[in-house]
Enzyme design. Structure first.
Site: not given
Ligand code: GLN
Length: 199
Positions: A88, A182, A184
């Protein structure tokens, strides 16, 4: 005796403990002994064989990392061709082209080693978070997306391992892997196992 690998988890901010648990479980499933190390200062990187970049807030990570020298240190680490796994926000940091976001629009990620173009908060704010069944080789994988980015396009060296709604959500380029969801946060360790095989 086989040399024991050490996996670092970038400890600037975000879902750190969850990755540690997933890595331990993945290693157990693979009969592999690993050590874990939280990476909070540049010298921590000296001792590790691979680096996990957790989810969280990429802008916060950049802010913290630029103050303590961690950004340059991680770039150095990746320049050596070491394995890394970004989830992410971690996938955003690894991306060569980041769309949307304060000080980030049209810029490279902090560690621009993956040939991906990524749109932050790509699924929109009102549907910030959702979970869905993804099709992965060897079966389904529960994809938990939290303010997730969308990978708009990938370069020719990037292999797409899972797609969702026509967009890559799990990608690999040599020793780098990234998910926009995610793994994890599930009990399914298969993606962490893919990473451990790289180190
Ligand atoms: N929206 C977040 C960002 O721009 C990422 C979200 C996440 O890691 N769950 O960093």
């Amino acid at each position: 005796m086989e040399y024991m690998r050490t996996v670092g988890i970038l400890g600037l901010q975000g879902a750190i403990v969850e990755h540690e648990t997933a890595l331990i479980n993945a290693a157990r499933n693979m009969n592999m002994d690993i050590k874990l190390k939280r990476i909070v200062e540049p010298s921590d990187l000296d001792a590790i064989d691979g680096l996990v970049m957790p989810g969280g807030e990429s802008t916060a990570m950049i802010l913290i990392g630029s103050k303590n020298g961690m950004l340059d240190a991680v770039i150095n680490f990746l320049e050596k061709g070491k394995p890394a796994f970004g989830t992410c926000a971690g996938a955003i940091l690894l991306s060569k082209d980041v769309k949307r976001g304060e000080n980030m629009e049209g810029k490279k990620g902090a560690f621009p080693f993956m040939d991906t173009e990524i749109l932050r908060n790509g699924y929109g704010r009102q549907v910030d978070s959702f979970s869905t069944e993804l099709d992965m080789q060897g079966g389904k994988f529960k994809g938990i997306f939290i303010r997730a980015p969308i990978i708009n396009s990938v370069g020719k060296d990037v292999e797409v391992l899972i797609e969702f709604m026509g967009k890559p959500v799990f990608v690999r380029q040599n020793k780098l892997i990234a998910t926009t969801f995610h793994p994890e946060l599930t009990d399914d360790t298969r993606i962490h196992e893919v990473f451990l095989k790289l180190i």
